[in-house]
Design a protein around this motif. Structure first.
Motif, PDB file in Angstrom:
ATOM      1  N   ASP A 110       0.833  -1.206   0.000  1.00 18.58           N
ATOM      2  CA  ASP A 110       0.000   0.000   0.000  1.00 18.58           C
ATOM      3  C   ASP A 110       0.867   1.255   0.000  1.00 18.58           C
ATOM      4  N   ASP A 111       2.049   1.197   0.631  1.00 22.91           N
ATOM      5  CA  ASP A 111       2.973   2.334   0.586  1.00 22.91           C
ATOM      6  C   ASP A 111       3.548   2.513  -0.816  1.00 22.91           C
ATOM      7  N   LEU A 112       3.905   1.403  -1.454  1.00 21.42           N
ATOM      8  CA  LEU A 112       4.509   1.487  -2.783  1.00 21.42           C
ATOM      9  C   LEU A 112       3.529   2.030  -3.807  1.00 21.42           C
ATOM     10  N   LEU A 113       2.289   1.570  -3.746  1.00 23.49           N
ATOM     11  CA  LEU A 113       1.287   2.064  -4.690  1.00 23.49           C
ATOM     12  C   LEU A 113       0.961   3.533  -4.412  1.00 23.49           C
ATOM     13  N   ALA A 114       0.925   3.908  -3.125  1.00 23.33           N
ATOM     14  CA  ALA A 114       0.693   5.313  -2.782  1.00 23.33           C
ATOM     15  C   ALA A 114       1.828   6.201  -3.267  1.00 23.33           C
ATOM     16  N   ASP A 115       2.994   5.601  -3.423  1.00 22.30           N
ATOM     17  CA  ASP A 115       4.168   6.347  -3.888  1.00 22.30           C
ATOM     18  C   ASP A 115       4.257   6.388  -5.414  1.00 22.30           C
ATOM     19  N   GLY A 116       3.251   5.830  -6.093  1.00 28.47           N
ATOM     20  CA  GLY A 116       3.213   5.892  -7.550  1.00 28.47           C
ATOM     21  C   GLY A 116       3.961   4.784  -8.254  1.00 28.47           C
ATOM     22  N   LEU A 117       4.403   3.763  -7.539  1.00 29.27           N
ATOM     23  CA  LEU A 117       5.096   2.641  -8.174  1.00 29.27           C
ATOM     24  C   LEU A 117       4.098   1.698  -8.829  1.00 29.27           C
ATOM     25  N   ARG A 118       4.516   1.106  -9.921  1.00 33.59           N
ATOM     26  CA  ARG A 118       3.715   0.073 -10.578  1.00 33.59           C
ATOM     27  C   ARG A 118       4.229  -1.287 -10.149  1.00 33.59           C
ATOM     28  N   LEU A 119       3.294  -2.192  -9.850  1.00 33.39           N
ATOM     29  CA  LEU A 119       3.645  -3.552  -9.455  1.00 33.39           C
ATOM     30  C   LEU A 119       2.957  -4.529 -10.404  1.00 33.39           C
ATOM     31  N   PRO A 120       3.539  -5.716 -10.591  1.00 31.01           N
ATOM     32  CA  PRO A 120       2.907  -6.706 -11.465  1.00 31.01           C
ATOM     33  C   PRO A 120       1.529  -7.116 -10.949  1.00 31.01           C
ATOM     34  N   ALA A 121       0.729  -7.633 -11.814  1.00 33.04           N
ATOM     35  CA  ALA A 121      -0.605  -8.113 -11.436  1.00 33.04           C
ATOM     36  C   ALA A 121      -0.470  -9.204 -10.386  1.00 33.04           C
ATOM     37  N   GLY A 122      -1.430  -9.234  -9.467  1.00 38.56           N
ATOM     38  CA  GLY A 122      -1.423 -10.261  -8.435  1.00 38.56           C
ATOM     39  C   GLY A 122      -0.799  -9.826  -7.128  1.00 38.56           C
ATOM     40  N   ARG A 123      -0.180  -8.639  -7.099  1.00 41.46           N
ATOM     41  CA  ARG A 123       0.393  -8.148  -5.848  1.00 41.46           C
ATOM     42  C   ARG A 123      -0.728  -7.736  -4.904  1.00 41.46           C
TER      43      ARG A 123
END
Length: 394
Positions: A110-123
């Motif tokens: 949740d921190d990484l996504l809030a920071d604008g990072l893209r993660l692979p599907a399924g995270r």
């Protein structure tokens, strides 16, 4: 062909460079990870020694932008000492290592996504389980269902050994020692603080982590009890001569009375700051600490004196229980007055404990006894010759 030959190292390292360039405060951590190509992991994983195990097939199938997010994800497991924290949870909760990993991923993603990072599907994120964001994995773990996940971030996350990790003594890839890992964490936390000072932004989870690294929260009750025990042990270790009970050696010298050695029982003086800058909550904390001191150190009867002090000593009494303590005051602040009165008593204490918010002058010279300053809140510390114990407000 080996996994090392299959790995598109240029693409993988380009993703790390992108992650470090866009978030330079993470650069030290990212470049401390050494790459171990392997077909045994489905994506990427880490061990306790900051070795990053990478699937060549995963690198081929994942865009650079998402690979950059996975680099940060794996570094976050190590920065947040997930394996060390997993070692401290009850064994029954550690049994399902993938469930532990799932809880840790909820803490990070949740921190990484809030920071604008893209993660692979399924995270995974906490909202996938109707859980609130911004919590630690130890809070998420009991509320997660049994895991059927296949993603495994490795022993650097959940702490449990895996078949694919290198032997600890294997020199095939560089290793980061625990001392080096602590230095990396501190350097990263300092870089995050500098980033925020320069008007940058950080997700709440990273800010909380940096604060904990740079200003670790300790169990001040345990520290205080240990400091008091050590001071009392030092005081009771002092010996003196007394003629009340002649030495047994006097029988060898007829007509001569030799003194015997005695081990004095220590006396304790507790000086409580009752000035106007100390609110009701702080006075309550001071009173609670007096209760703890009386209980922990085992000094009983008339050997404990409590002085309520602002700019003058308002009350002084010998106590045997916390309920007997009388807190008076509310004026200015000068703990020197209370310390001086304690030391001028007919039976001066061996240990003086000062409970204060720190907004007070202190004696210029070391006291004629051990002095422990219990500073409530962010006030100034006591002089270097005194021992300071910090107590957070509230």
């Amino acid at each position: 062909m080996s996994a090392a030959d299959d790995l598109d190292r240029t693409k993988l390292l380009a993703a790390r460079f992108r992650a470090a360039s866009e978030r330079p405060y993470l650069a030290s951590a990212l470049y401390s990870l050494s790459v171990v190509p392997t077909d045994a992991v489905p994506t990427m994983g880490v061990d306790r020694h900051w070795r990053c195990y990478v699937s060549p097939a995963f690198v081929d199938a994942t865009p650079v932008e998402e690979l950059a997010g996975v680099w940060v994800h794996e570094a976050a497991h190590l920065l947040r000492d997930h394996h060390g924290r997993a070692d401290r949870i009850p064994p029954a909760q550690r049994r399902d290592r993938l469930r532990v990993n799932l809880a840790q991923d909820c803490e990070i993603n949740d921190d990484l996504l809030a920071d604008g990072l893209r993660l692979p599907a399924g995270r995974v994120t906490p909202d996938a389980f109707d859980l609130p964001p911004g919590r630690l994995f130890e809070e998420y773990l009991p509320r997660l269902p049994a895991s059927d996940a296949v993603l495994d971030c490795g022993p650097g996350a959940h702490g449990e050994p895996t078949p694919w990790q290198l032997d600890d003594a294997d020199g095939a890839a560089p290793r980061v020692t625990e001392a080096e890992a602590k230095a990396i964490r501190r350097h990263t936390a300092e870089a995050m603080r500098a980033h925020v000072r320069n008007r940058g932004t950080l997700p709440a989870g990273w800010r909380r982590w940096a604060d904990q690294v740079l200003e670790p929260v300790v169990d001040w009750r345990r520290v205080l009890a240990g400091a008091v025990r050590e001071a009392l042990s030092w005081a009771s270790g002092a010996v003196d001569y007394t003629y009340r009970r002649p030495s047994r050696r006097s029988s060898a010298l007829p007509g001569v009375v030799l003194p015997s050695l005695r081990r004095p029982l220590p006396r304790v003086a507790i000086v409580i700051d009752t000035s106007g800058s100390m609110g009701d909550r702080e006075l309550g904390a001071a009173l609670a600490e007096v209760t703890g001191v009386l209980r922990e150190v085992g000094v009983r009867g008339d050997r404990v004196t409590v002085l309520s002090c602002d700019a003058d000593v308002q009350a002084a009494s010998r106590v045997t229980a916390a309920e007997q303590i009388e807190l008076k005051g509310g004026g200015g602040t000068d703990m020197r007055v209370g310390i001086r009165q304690a030391l001028d008593a007919p039976h001066p204490p061996s240990v003086v404990i000062v409970l204060t918010d720190g907004h007070t002058p202190w004696p210029d010279e070391p006291a004629a006894c051990r002095l422990i300053a219990v500073v409530i809140g962010a006030g100034s510390a006591a002089p270097s010759w005194a021992e300071t114990i910090r107590v957070p407000r509230g």
